[in-house]
Motif scaffolding. Structure first.
Motif, short mmCIF file in Angstrom:
data_model
loop_
_atom_site.label_atom_id
_atom_site.label_comp_id
_atom_site.label_asym_id
_atom_site.label_seq_id
_atom_site.Cartn_x
_atom_site.Cartn_y
_atom_site.Cartn_z
N ALA A 48 0.82 -1.21 0.00
CA ALA A 48 0.00 0.00 0.00
C ALA A 48 0.86 1.26 0.00
O ALA A 48 1.99 1.27 0.49
CB ALA A 48 -0.93 0.00 1.21
N PHE A 49 0.28 2.32 -0.56
CA PHE A 49 0.86 3.67 -0.42
C PHE A 49 -0.11 4.49 0.44
O PHE A 49 -1.29 4.63 0.10
CB PHE A 49 1.05 4.34 -1.78
N LEU A 50 0.38 5.00 1.56
CA LEU A 50 -0.44 5.75 2.51
C LEU A 50 -0.16 7.24 2.37
O LEU A 50 0.99 7.68 2.47
CB LEU A 50 -0.14 5.29 3.94
N GLU A 51 -1.21 8.01 2.15
CA GLU A 51 -1.07 9.45 1.95
C GLU A 51 -1.86 10.18 3.04
O GLU A 51 -3.07 10.00 3.17
CB GLU A 51 -1.59 9.83 0.56
N ASN A 52 -1.15 10.98 3.83
CA ASN A 52 -1.77 11.78 4.90
C ASN A 52 -2.44 10.92 5.96
O ASN A 52 -3.43 11.32 6.58
CB ASN A 52 -2.79 12.77 4.31
N VAL A 53 -1.90 9.73 6.19
CA VAL A 53 -2.41 8.81 7.22
C VAL A 53 -1.56 8.96 8.47
O VAL A 53 -0.33 8.98 8.39
CB VAL A 53 -2.39 7.35 6.71
N ALA A 54 -2.20 9.05 9.64
CA ALA A 54 -1.47 9.15 10.90
C ALA A 54 -0.72 7.84 11.16
O ALA A 54 -1.24 6.75 10.90
CB ALA A 54 -2.44 9.44 12.04
N LEU A 55 0.50 7.95 11.69
CA LEU A 55 1.33 6.79 12.00
C LEU A 55 1.67 6.78 13.49
O LEU A 55 1.86 7.83 14.10
CB LEU A 55 2.63 6.81 11.19
N THR A 56 1.74 5.59 14.06
CA THR A 56 2.24 5.46 15.42
C THR A 56 3.76 5.62 15.40
O THR A 56 4.40 5.47 14.34
CB THR A 56 1.88 4.10 16.02
N GLN A 57 4.36 5.91 16.56
CA GLN A 57 5.80 6.09 16.63
C GLN A 57 6.50 4.80 17.04
O GLN A 57 6.12 4.16 18.00
CB GLN A 57 6.13 7.19 17.65
N TYR A 58 7.49 4.41 16.30
CA TYR A 58 8.42 3.34 16.69
C TYR A 58 7.73 2.10 17.24
O TYR A 58 7.62 1.95 18.45
CB TYR A 58 9.44 3.87 17.69
N PRO A 59 7.29 1.16 16.45
CA PRO A 59 7.45 1.17 14.99
C PRO A 59 6.34 1.98 14.32
O PRO A 59 5.29 2.20 14.91
CB PRO A 59 7.32 -0.31 14.63
N TYR A 60 6.65 2.44 13.10
CA TYR A 60 5.65 3.18 12.34
C TYR A 60 4.57 2.23 11.84
O TYR A 60 4.83 1.32 11.07
CB TYR A 60 6.30 3.87 11.14
N MET A 61 3.34 2.47 12.30
CA MET A 61 2.20 1.68 11.88
C MET A 61 1.04 2.61 11.57
O MET A 61 0.85 3.63 12.27
CB MET A 61 1.77 0.70 12.97
N PRO A 62 0.24 2.34 10.53
CA PRO A 62 -0.89 3.22 10.23
C PRO A 62 -1.93 3.17 11.34
O PRO A 62 -2.24 2.11 11.88
CB PRO A 62 -1.45 2.65 8.92
N ASN A 63 -2.44 4.35 11.69
CA ASN A 63 -3.50 4.47 12.69
C ASN A 63 -4.69 5.15 12.02
O ASN A 63 -4.80 6.38 12.03
CB ASN A 63 -3.01 5.26 13.90
N PHE A 64 -5.57 4.38 11.43
CA PHE A 64 -6.67 4.94 10.64
C PHE A 64 -7.72 5.63 11.51
O PHE A 64 -8.52 6.41 11.01
CB PHE A 64 -7.32 3.84 9.79
N ALA A 65 -7.72 5.34 12.81
CA ALA A 65 -8.69 5.98 13.71
C ALA A 65 -8.30 7.41 14.04
O ALA A 65 -9.14 8.21 14.46
CB ALA A 65 -8.82 5.17 15.00
N ASP A 66 -7.03 7.76 13.84
CA ASP A 66 -6.53 9.10 14.16
C ASP A 66 -6.68 9.99 12.93
O ASP A 66 -5.97 9.82 11.94
CB ASP A 66 -5.07 9.00 14.59
N ILE A 67 -7.60 10.96 13.00
CA ILE A 67 -7.79 11.87 11.86
C ILE A 67 -7.40 13.31 12.25
O ILE A 67 -7.88 14.26 11.66
CB ILE A 67 -9.24 11.83 11.34
N SER A 68 -6.52 13.43 13.25
CA SER A 68 -6.10 14.77 13.69
C SER A 68 -5.32 15.49 12.60
O SER A 68 -5.34 16.72 12.52
CB SER A 68 -5.25 14.66 14.96
N LYS A 69 -4.65 14.74 11.74
CA LYS A 69 -3.89 15.35 10.64
C LYS A 69 -4.83 15.87 9.57
O LYS A 69 -4.71 16.99 9.09
CB LYS A 69 -2.92 14.32 10.06
N THR A 70 -5.79 15.04 9.18
CA THR A 70 -6.79 15.39 8.17
C THR A 70 -7.86 14.30 8.14
O THR A 70 -7.57 13.14 8.46
CB THR A 70 -6.17 15.52 6.76
N GLY A 71 -9.06 14.68 7.76
CA GLY A 71 -10.10 13.68 7.54
C GLY A 71 -9.99 13.04 6.17
O GLY A 71 -10.80 12.19 5.81
N ASN A 72 -8.99 13.46 5.39
CA ASN A 72 -8.85 12.97 4.01
C ASN A 72 -7.62 12.07 3.86
O ASN A 72 -6.92 12.14 2.87
CB ASN A 72 -8.77 14.15 3.03
#
Length: 549
Positions: free
Chosen positions: A307-331
């Motif tokens: 996958a290519f993730l664009e503007n998706v929030a990531l957890t820190q160390y290790p980097y994992m996508p956090n789709f529930a976090d939309i603080s960066k953007t709803g898009n």
């Protein structure tokens, strides 16, 4: 003279002559190049993640050559693009569009520092590496000194220029994207070029902002008086964030030999013969807001290494996508490979569309309503929906009208509508309106379970509609099997007639204003179509209908 085409050719040939061109590279090599760039992250699962600027399409800054004839400003833009990129290393990504059978191709030119865009687009339109002599479409990204300053501004105030040259023949089409590195501009550039080519150049139908699914289900056949395994193809049309992908990527299968598959996700060519052809061969560009276990097929694909993730929030160390976090953007977005979507069809085509479902979000509208061909055409003309964070973040959630639910339309809108009407009428395509937002006075959420149950009833021919029209002129559900009938019909969920009347008065006022503006610009809509849906309030008194369809 096509100044955009000339500038694109000069840019490509000069970079090639000077050894600044990276072209014909496979997917894995583009991934390696992307991961070397600043701000691009490889997640713990191996996917690529990056943020864009802006984090949505730049709709307020976009113009096309048909609706806004080009002049000195566009000539200067083309010159500035060539000047800005004259020393840059460029990635040239050539690809066929769709399955390649229509002979349509594209070239994306992207500065190496934004290689993640090329990687994401390669995933989306994935074909074997190739270098083309004369691509049908060309899309170019570049940034200048205003790019960094834009980060602190609202979208409407940013210094961005998006221009599309449409042209009169195949090969004229060029899009210049100045000061945006949002992958969606590349995807939607192809979308708009296909929109124009199919209708105005090839004249083979129209391009519809609709994905499609194919279901092979056991359905009772009245002629044979027994259950028959029947293929049903359904197109689902809607603006971003109204539930297209979710609707298309869920299985309806329950018993042996049944099969469900997603043909295309976002748009496709609706032929004069009712055929359908999607345009993204490699992947699907999905919205990740709210992505969870209720959408298992999409979630698995978004969590894969491809996958290519664009503007998706990531957890820190290790980097994992956090789709529930939309603080960066709803898009937040993900390009996911069709190979990782179990429900994805091997083919991008269907010989014929049987149903078209138009998605909207409006508490006044039933979960599902049956439309006549005239009503379906008028519903598309009114284009009633909501704005999303993918189009204009500052307006997200507000009611809007978008002709044919297609922000990328160019040219004569009435002509477009009449082509659609002719296709639906002549090919006897059944059309429906679906509400995927909230319903009734208390604006209760239309759940995914309820929506999918209604669609399942529909394709299995277990949903029946009234002969009379409801408060909005639609034929409402009166019998179903899987869906909850008590929550299907909007007027039953308005127990205060005074509030309902006020809501309807406001709604119809908006329709009248839009209708007046539309006809003032494009001409009078034929009377049977124009009058098929009401635009003035009249009292509605529901009665139980004994006859059903």
């Amino acid at each position: 003279m096509n100044i955009f085409k000339a500038a694109a050719k000069q840019l490509y040939e000069t970079a090639r002559q000077e050894g600044r061109l990276i072209e014909g590279r496979p997917l894995e090599e583009l991934k390696e190049i992307a991961l070397r760039q600043e701000g691009v992250i490889q997640t713990h699962i191996g996917s690529v993640a990056a943020d864009s600027e802006p984090m949505s399409r730049s709709a307020p800054h976009t113009r096309n050559s048909v609706d806004h004839p080009f002049g000195d400003e566009e000539a200067q833009l083309a010159d500035q693009m060539v000047e800005s990129l004259k020393k840059e290393r460029l990635i040239s990504l050539d690809t066929y569009i769709g399955d390649g059978r229509d002979g349509v191709s594209a070239r994306f030119l992207v500065p190496e520092q934004y290689a993640q865009i090329a990687y994401g687009l390669k995933l989306l339109f994935n074909h074997p590496p190739l270098v083309l002599d004369n691509p049908t479409y060309t899309i170019i990204y570049y940034t200048d000194e205003a790019f960094e300053r834009n980060r602190a501004k609202k979208l409407v105030d940013k210094d961005i220029s998006i221009r599309l040259m449409l042209g009169d023949k195949r090969g004229d089409q060029v899009k210049i994207c100045r000061n945006t590195i949002y992958l969606g501009e590349g995807k939607k550039g192809i979308f708009q070029f296909e929109d124009w080519r199919i209708k105005a150049i090839d004249k083979t139908g129209i391009f519809l902002h609709a994905g499609a699914r194919r279901d092979s289900l056991w359905v009772y056949d009245q002629e044979t008086a027994r259950m028959e395994l029947t293929d049903i193809v359904t197109a689902v049309a809607g603006l971003t964030a109204t539930g297209k992908t979710t609707t298309l990527c869920r299985k309806f299968t329950k018993v042996p030999l049944e099969r469900s598959e997603m043909i295309g996700d976002d748009g496709g060519a609706l032929g004069l013969d009712a055929s359908y052809a999607a345009f993204e061969m490699g992947g699907v560009y999905v919205k990740t807001e709210g992505l969870d276990a209720s959408q298992p097929e999409i979630l698995r694909a978004a969590e894969s290494r491809d996958a290519f993730l664009e503007n998706v929030a990531l957890t820190q160390y290790p980097y994992m996508p956090n789709f529930a976090d939309i603080s960066k953007t709803g898009n937040g977005r993900a390009v996911v490979s069709r190979d990782n979507l179990e429900i994805a069809s091997k083919s991008l085509r269907a010989d014929r569309i049987h149903y078209i479902i138009i998605l909207t979000r409006n508490p006044l509208v039933n979960v599902l309503s049956r439309l006549t061909p005239e009503q379906a055409t008028m519903q598309f003309i009114y284009g009633e929906s909501i704005e999303s964070s993918g189009g204009n973040p500052e307006e997200a959630g507000r009611f809007k009208r978008e002709f044919f639910l297609d922000p990328f339309m160019a040219g004569d809108r009435l002509e477009h509508a009449m082509i659609f009407y002719d296709i639906v009428k002549r090919n006897k395509i059944q059309c429906y309106l679906a509400n995927t937002g909230t319903i009734g006075l208390k604006e209760e959420k239309v759940t995914l379970r309820q929506s999918l149950a209604a669609y399942n009833d529909l394709v299995r021919m277990q949903l029946r509609f009234s002969l009379e029209a409801d408060h909005l002129g639609y034929h409402y559900p009166i019998k179903c099997d899987r869906a909850n009938l008590d929550l299907m019909t909007a007027y039953r969920l308005f127990d205060d007639p005074v509030i309902l009347e006020k809501r309807l008065q406001d709604f119809y006022r908006g329709r009248r204003e839009y209708l007046e503006e539309f006809e003032g610009r494009y001409g009078r809509i034929p009377e049977p179509i124009r009058e098929s849906l009401p635009y003035h309030y009249k009292e509605f008194s529901p009665r139980e209908a004994l006859d059903i369809e």
